[in-house]
Write an enzyme that holds these catalytic residues in place. Structure first.
Site, PDB file in Angstrom:
ATOM      1  CD  GLU A 129      -1.507   0.923   1.313  1.00 15.52           C
ATOM      2  OE1 GLU A 129      -0.566  -0.163   1.816  1.00 15.52           O
ATOM      3  OE2 GLU A 129      -2.557   0.151   1.031  1.00 15.52           O
ATOM      4  CB  VAL A 130       4.363   6.846   2.540  1.00 21.34           C
ATOM      5  CG1 VAL A 130       5.582   6.798   3.947  1.00 21.34           C
ATOM      6  CG2 VAL A 130       4.606   6.758   1.467  1.00 21.34           C
TER       7      VAL A 130
END
Length: 447
Positions: free
Chosen positions: A141-142
């Site tokens: 989840e960047v």
């Protein structure tokens, strides 16, 4: 391997509680723990600013590993190296390393200080875990990757995309680990890799194992020979969930068993382990989800289902016997009986809060016609009321108030045996005070 995830970015248990829980994990079929320390790690020197006021001490970290060893649990530390780094980037000192200045979620991979900072964080954590053969680098989840100016410039100069940029940073992190800590194997979440091409992924194969969902054909084609899975025993059904839905998490593990059974068709891809995730917050800024003692029945069901290859009557019997319950209703997510596992008192008391606190208070305040008719907010504000009518509801309300106050004192005492003061306060403010405060105010005005 069956790793139980301890997410310490919220409600980190005291070491004395882990001492009671580790033997249970082992008994239920776990053989490792994935510890996501975040701000609970005793960072030193330059990094001291990252520490929570309640962070574990160096002695605590050593003790946790001794307890794990005693119970035949492999310890895998988890250090987020790209996204989910709010606990770092919320500090003014590190604000310049954000991908997007407004958001503290993700690192800017082009800032020279980013890698330097990560190296010192990784070094401090790895040095304190010299017995561990694995490190997990997170990397999921960047958010907002590619939205910062540096990233936009990099992509236009290199004719690249966010995928190439993501891989470049991950390879730098993995390169540092393999150079500095020979033989240490790395794990990462795979969600950011799902959109990346097979050709590009080949570059990662030698360095990392994936905790994956079924994008397995793609990973097999990319040359990976080992894969891990990631299920969940709590913390995935809503950011404010306070009670763990049992059948939901059981179904999740039954689905994973099907994937495991189908895996031989994808040889040479081998299945190496599963992480049973137990998220405690959705991110560093969100509220607490289910507390660990509340979700132990779910964890027990999930672990035993994996060990036995399904949820049979035998599995159910073992879970009930181990936890000290008489029966369980999966669809209702309830267990009947006293329970003898660590934190069973908290389990039962949270069940009371969940099932009765709000209901009983709202019933008294909303449905009592004498209160509505003779003790409305208008009356209370002006301190104007008829004693004859007030006496009609007084004793009932005072008793309800006293019962809940004494219950909450006992709950607080139980929580304090497992948790640090910040967790106890937060849990009370989120789950108890919104209702009890209404009753407290009414009683104060009545008196």
């Amino acid at each position: 391997m069956r790793l139980v995830h301890l997410d310490l970015k919220g409600a980190a248990p005291r070491v004395s509680y882990l001492e009671q829980v580790f033997p249970l994990l082992s008994q239920l079929g776990a053989n490792g723990i994935l510890i996501e320390y975040e701000d609970m790690f005793p960072f030193k020197g330059e990094l001291e600013i990252l520490k929570s006021p309640y962070a574990y001490s160096e002695e605590d970290i050593e003790r946790i590993q001794q307890l794990a060893e005693l119970n035949k649990l492999e310890v895998v530390p988890l250090v987020q190296t790209f996204g989910h780094v709010e606990f770092i980037l919320k500090h003014e000192k590190y604000q310049h390393l954000r991908e997007v200045e407004r958001f503290p979620n993700s690192f800017n991979p082009h800032a020279p200080d980013t890698l330097a900072l990560l190296k010192s964080i990784l070094s401090q954590v790895i040095e304190k875990h010299r017995r561990s053969t694995w490190i997990h680098i997170g990397a999921d989840e960047v958010f907002h990757l590619g939205e910062g100016m540096d990233s936009k410039n990099w992509m236009s100069r290199n004719k690249g995309d966010t995928g190439t940029m993501y891989l470049k940073h991950i390879k730098e992190v993995l390169g540092f680990i393999s150079m500095q800590y020979w033989g240490l194997r790395a794990l990462m979440w795979d969600d950011m890799l799902r959109k990346i091409s097979v050709g590009a992924l080949r570059a990662l194969v030698a360095c990392v194992c994936l905790a994956a969902v079924p994008f397995l054909t793609k990973y097999a084609e990319s040359g990976f020979d080992v894969v891990w899975f990631a299920s969940a025993f709590k913390g995935t059904t809503g950011p404010v969930q306070s009670w763990t839905p049992l059948s939901y998490h059981l179904k999740n593990h039954l689905s994973w068993l099907k994937v495991m059974q189908a895996l031989p068709q994808l040889a040479p891809l081998r299945f190496q382990g599963i992480v049973l995730t137990g998220w405690q917050r959705y991110d560093h800024y969100s509220v607490l989800c289910e507390l660990l003692p509340v979700s132990i029945p779910s964890l027990a069901i999930c672990l035993q289902t994996l060990v036995n290859g399904g949820f049979t009557e035998e599995t159910k019997r073992k879970v009930l016997a181990t936890l000290g319950f008489q029966s369980m209703q999966l669809e209702q997510s309830t267990c009947e009986g006293r329970g003898v596992f660590p934190g069973a008192e908290i389990y039962h008391m949270v069940e009371q809060v969940n099932g009765h606190l709000k209901e009983s208070i709202l019933k008294a305040l909303e449905e009592e016609s004498t209160i509505k008719g003779w003790f409305s907010p208008y009356h209370r504000k002006r301190q104007f009321g008829n004693p004859r009518n007030m006496e009609n509801f007084g004793s009932k309300v005072l008793k309800l108030h006293e019962d809940w106050e004494s219950f909450v004192r006992e709950l607080r005492a139980q929580l304090e045996t497992v948790y640090f003061p910040d967790t106890v306060e937060e849990w009370m403010e989120e789950n108890v005070n919104p209702y009890l405060d209404q009753l407290r105010d009414l009683v104060r005005d009545y008196q």
